[in-house]
Design an enzyme around this catalytic site. Sequence first.
Site, mmCIF file in Angstrom:
data_model
loop_
_atom_site.group_PDB
_atom_site.id
_atom_site.type_symbol
_atom_site.label_atom_id
_atom_site.label_comp_id
_atom_site.label_asym_id
_atom_site.label_seq_id
_atom_site.Cartn_x
_atom_site.Cartn_y
_atom_site.Cartn_z
ATOM 1 N N ASN A 66 -0.654 7.283 -7.645
ATOM 2 C CA ASN A 66 -0.997 8.707 -7.711
ATOM 3 C C ASN A 66 -0.129 9.442 -8.716
ATOM 4 O O ASN A 66 -0.617 10.248 -9.512
ATOM 5 C CB ASN A 66 -0.851 9.348 -6.329
ATOM 6 C CG ASN A 66 -2.091 9.130 -5.487
ATOM 7 O OD1 ASN A 66 -3.113 9.743 -5.737
ATOM 8 N ND2 ASN A 66 -2.008 8.235 -4.530
ATOM 9 N N ARG A 76 0.637 3.177 -3.518
ATOM 10 C CA ARG A 76 -0.158 4.405 -3.409
ATOM 11 C C ARG A 76 0.582 5.564 -4.073
ATOM 12 O O ARG A 76 0.031 6.290 -4.903
ATOM 13 C CB ARG A 76 -0.432 4.752 -1.952
ATOM 14 C CG ARG A 76 -1.116 6.110 -1.802
ATOM 15 C CD ARG A 76 -1.327 6.502 -0.369
ATOM 16 N NE ARG A 76 -2.253 5.598 0.293
ATOM 17 C CZ ARG A 76 -1.918 4.705 1.193
ATOM 18 N NH1 ARG A 76 -0.663 4.613 1.579
ATOM 19 N NH2 ARG A 76 -2.824 3.931 1.748
ATOM 20 N N SER A 124 0.844 -1.207 0.000
ATOM 21 C CA SER A 124 0.000 0.000 0.000
ATOM 22 C C SER A 124 0.873 1.248 0.000
ATOM 23 O O SER A 124 0.576 2.237 -0.664
ATOM 24 C CB SER A 124 -0.936 -0.007 1.211
ATOM 25 O OG SER A 124 -0.220 0.239 2.394
#
Lengths: 294, 156
Positions: A232, A228, A224
Amino acid sequence: MAANGDSQTVSEYIVHHLTNLTYGKLPGGYERYDGSVVAEGGQWAMAHGADEITAMGFNAIHVDSMFWSVGLGVLFCWLFRRVAVNATAGIPSGLVNFVEMVVEFVDGTVKDTFHGRNPLIAPLALTIFVWVFLMNLMDLIPVDLIPHTLMLAGVEYQKIVPSTDPNITMGMAVGVFVLMLFYSIKVKGFGFVKELTLNPFNHPLFIPVNLFMEVVGLLAKPFSLGLRLFGNMYAGEMIFILIAALFSVGVFWLLPAALLQIGWAIFHILVITLQAFIFMVLTIVYLSMAHEDH
Amino acid sequence: MNINLTLIGQLIAFVAFVAFCMRYVWPPIAGAMAERQNKIADGLAAADRAGHDLEVAKQQADEQLAEAKREAAGIIEAANKRAQALVEEAKEAATAEAQRVKAAAAAEIEQERARAQEQLMTQVSALALAGAEKILAAEIDADKHADLLQSLAAES
């Protein structure tokens, strides 16, 4: 894009922008882009096109990602070291003020979240925050500026935003994960094993279930963390590329595309800072959890 | 998404940069900031103390000023009293002197008068005697009055 626009479709343009400059080992017997066949035992070479990169597999390195990532890391170290050398208790000014502001911000965040005593956490958080921020900042450089300039100089591919490369983000996430495991074992010792096996159902019969759930939970943390940031930044970069592609669609699109470009760039200033901050905070939180004995 | 050696490379770079930051960047900056914090705290405390000292000094100065004023007033009053006393004394001395001079003059006058009276009496008696002599010379027979004259002579 305009310069090489005619011979290139939009999808080619986008794919080109999303391909890393890769140096790797081609397997033996592979037929290269120019028809030559790689000799038995393999051959190290600059990849030409996505197929060759795929063929290289794990034995390849993204030269552009590494260059920009290490370069920005060195920039961070040089900048902060210069301030550290000149740091005095006297009146700060200019760059010293800025660096101290960053240091104070990071220190405050660490103190809010991490309650143990570990001299590693604050420097780690500072490095992550500034380094990730700098890598994300490359996103604000117009997408064609450096790749196209380098292309004219003979470098075929160039991805200048290291944090849009999952290797880069996952590399850091793995680093954080190793630290998590290290401190979990160091602080909790056997308690770490208990935490993995006797949570959430505290009964010997449930050990396999507990172990499965806890290990999945543990492994989810670095993924994660790394994905992440990658997701993004990749998405942000993709939108920049799409807006850039829009410029070539037609004269009427110039103004809307320019406005979109400005709007997205302004919004992105927020995103890159936020992502750097999230990466830092999650690192602190995970390491804080590794230090806490339940 | 190609996971490859870049991941390992980034991991090594990550460790190197964190180690560098931990060893050469964080301690000097954090140390300098902590030191400055202490310095500012000390400075503020010193400023507070100085303000307090100033207040005390002002109060002391006010007190001293008031005392000095009081003292000055006392001195002026004493001086006035002394001046008055001196004037009074001088007046008394002058009166006494005047009296003394007056008394001396009176005494002298009295003396002069007494001396004049005496002189006058001497002269009057001599005159009376001469007159009496003359009268007597005309009337007195020496023989006749010899006894009388003799007794007078004896008396005188």
